[in-house]
Design a protein around this motif. Structure first.
Motif, PDB file in Angstrom:
ATOM      1  N   ILE A 198      27.153  31.488  40.642  1.00 57.67           N
ATOM      2  CA  ILE A 198      28.127  30.659  39.932  1.00 57.67           C
ATOM      3  C   ILE A 198      27.919  29.206  40.336  1.00 57.67           C
ATOM      4  O   ILE A 198      27.837  28.902  41.536  1.00 57.67           O
ATOM      5  N   LYS A 224      36.111  27.017  37.063  1.00 56.41           N
ATOM      6  CA  LYS A 224      36.200  25.898  36.115  1.00 56.41           C
ATOM      7  C   LYS A 224      37.602  25.273  36.159  1.00 56.41           C
ATOM      8  O   LYS A 224      37.753  24.052  36.115  1.00 56.41           O
ATOM      9  N   VAL A 283      34.331  39.375  38.454  1.00 61.72           N
ATOM     10  CA  VAL A 283      33.367  38.291  38.660  1.00 61.72           C
ATOM     11  C   VAL A 283      33.278  37.414  37.411  1.00 61.72           C
ATOM     12  O   VAL A 283      33.152  36.191  37.491  1.00 61.72           O
ATOM     13  N   LYS A 284      33.366  38.031  36.244  1.00 64.92           N
ATOM     14  CA  LYS A 284      33.362  37.266  34.998  1.00 64.92           C
ATOM     15  C   LYS A 284      34.562  36.328  34.938  1.00 64.92           C
ATOM     16  O   LYS A 284      34.451  35.174  34.527  1.00 64.92           O
ATOM     17  N   GLY A 285      35.730  36.826  35.361  1.00 68.83           N
ATOM     18  CA  GLY A 285      36.923  35.981  35.392  1.00 68.83           C
ATOM     19  C   GLY A 285      36.841  34.899  36.440  1.00 68.83           C
ATOM     20  O   GLY A 285      37.459  33.837  36.310  1.00 68.83           O
ATOM     21  N   GLU A 310      34.363  32.987  37.175  1.00 70.39           N
ATOM     22  CA  GLU A 310      33.708  31.793  36.646  1.00 70.39           C
ATOM     23  C   GLU A 310      34.721  30.885  35.957  1.00 70.39           C
ATOM     24  O   GLU A 310      34.695  29.659  36.125  1.00 70.39           O
ATOM     25  N   GLN A 311      35.643  31.476  35.189  1.00 71.98           N
ATOM     26  CA  GLN A 311      36.679  30.686  34.516  1.00 71.98           C
ATOM     27  C   GLN A 311      37.630  30.072  35.534  1.00 71.98           C
ATOM     28  O   GLN A 311      38.079  28.927  35.380  1.00 71.98           O
ATOM     29  N   SER A 357      32.995  43.843  41.251  1.00 70.99           N
ATOM     30  CA  SER A 357      32.674  44.513  39.997  1.00 70.99           C
ATOM     31  C   SER A 357      32.553  43.466  38.897  1.00 70.99           C
ATOM     32  O   SER A 357      32.919  42.301  39.083  1.00 70.99           O
ATOM     33  N   TYR A 358      32.050  43.878  37.735  1.00 72.23           N
ATOM     34  CA  TYR A 358      31.651  42.930  36.695  1.00 72.23           C
ATOM     35  C   TYR A 358      32.807  42.088  36.153  1.00 72.23           C
ATOM     36  O   TYR A 358      32.727  40.867  36.107  1.00 72.23           O
ATOM     37  N   LEU A 359      33.905  42.734  35.723  1.00 71.13           N
ATOM     38  CA  LEU A 359      34.980  42.001  35.063  1.00 71.13           C
ATOM     39  C   LEU A 359      35.647  40.961  35.962  1.00 71.13           C
ATOM     40  O   LEU A 359      35.888  39.826  35.531  1.00 71.13           O
ATOM     41  N   LEU A 363      27.339  35.077  44.697  1.00 71.27           N
ATOM     42  CA  LEU A 363      27.411  35.130  43.243  1.00 71.27           C
ATOM     43  C   LEU A 363      26.727  33.913  42.614  1.00 71.27           C
ATOM     44  O   LEU A 363      26.852  32.795  43.118  1.00 71.27           O
TER      45      LEU A 363
END
Length: 277
Positions: A70, A252, A244-246, A248-249, A240-242, A68
């Motif tokens: 990231i 952090k 993977v989006k989470g 990143e947070q 899946s997209y969602l 990914l």
């Protein structure tokens, strides 16, 4: 890869994955027996295919793990979970697993069967890990992780063996139930609230080769406690997209814990799960 079956090479190391290992070896033998010509790491260009005069072309692209994009995943302390098999001696003692009860169970089972003494800490109020190991009705248990953490908060002496369950495979488990949700709310005003779980983990360190903490898929105070107590993190994530989006947070947040609470914390790897092949 320089050999066939590279995608499932982990089955060579995990005893309870031997049926998969045997199936892989069977396929390799059948391929060699049938005289199929396989060119590994070979780039087939259109001109070569045209010159060979094939009737049909089947494209096998392999299954390299998804890397990914990231920030931070290219660092030396990050490795793919599938690459950890065969390198168990290099793993740190305490690992935090965020989400993915099956990943925690399989990793712990593998280490336990290697003769390692493993403690699983269920840090999810749903008690999914506890139930997955065959201990039903966690909500009716008298001593669970919330019980232990509450005693630590109240500065009451804790017996390190109290509440521990032993699975048939030799894995030790500190179970959990719904009471953890109420405890998490009450921790808001507790001094050094991020270090409560760490006190319990430090109490157990010298008695176990590996300690795995299975967390709820959220970034609440209990998860922060787990990150503060851990040496490294394994992150199961759906392909899946969602999710993977989470992710990143989440990375952090791990960086923030590393900066302010636990300087030695690292990311052991990201486990891609529920892949639609």
């Amino acid at each position: 890869k320089d050999h066939l079956g590279g995608t499932i090479v982990f089955s060579d190391y995990v005893p309870f994955k031997y049926p998969l290992h045997n199936f892989k070896e069977f396929l390799i033998k059948q391929v060699n027996k049938c005289g199929v010509n396989i060119l590994l790491n070979h780039e087939a260009d259109p001109e070569e295919i045209k010159a060979a005069g094939y009737d049909t072309v089947l494209v096998a692209l392999g299954a390299e793990p998804i890397r990914l994009p990231i920030p931070g995943l290219d660092k030396d302390n990050v490795m793919l979970v599938t690459d950890s098999y065969g390198k168990e001696a290099e793993l740190p003692q305490t690992i935090c697993i965020i989400g993915g009860g099956q990943a925690g169970c399989e990793t712990a089972l593998h280490l336990a069967r290697l003769g390692k003494k493993v403690l699983l800490i269920d840090a999810d109020g749903q008690g999914s890990l506890t139930a997955s190991l065959g201990f039903r009705e966690p909500d009716s248990m008298e001593v669970t992780l919330p019980t232990i953490l509450e005693r630590i908060i109240e500065d009451v002496d804790v017996d390190r063996n109290e509440g521990l369950l032993v699975h048939d495979e030799g894995i030790y488990l500190m179970p959990c139930n719904i009471e953890l949700s109420a405890l998490e709310v009450s921790m808001a005003n507790v001094m050094r609230r991020e270090y409560i779980l760490k006190e319990y983990v430090d109490m157990q360190r010298e008695y176990f080769d590996f300690i795995l903490i299975d967390c709820m898929p959220s970034l609440g105070m209990i998860t922060v406690n787990a990150l503060t107590a851990a040496d490294s993190v394994i992150i199961p994530v759906q392909a899946s997209y969602l999710p993977v989006k989470g992710l990143e947070q989440l990375i952090k947040s791990i960086s923030m814990v590393k900066k302010h609470l636990n300087p030695k914390l690292g990311i052991e790897g990201i486990l891609i799960s529920m892949v639609d092949g």
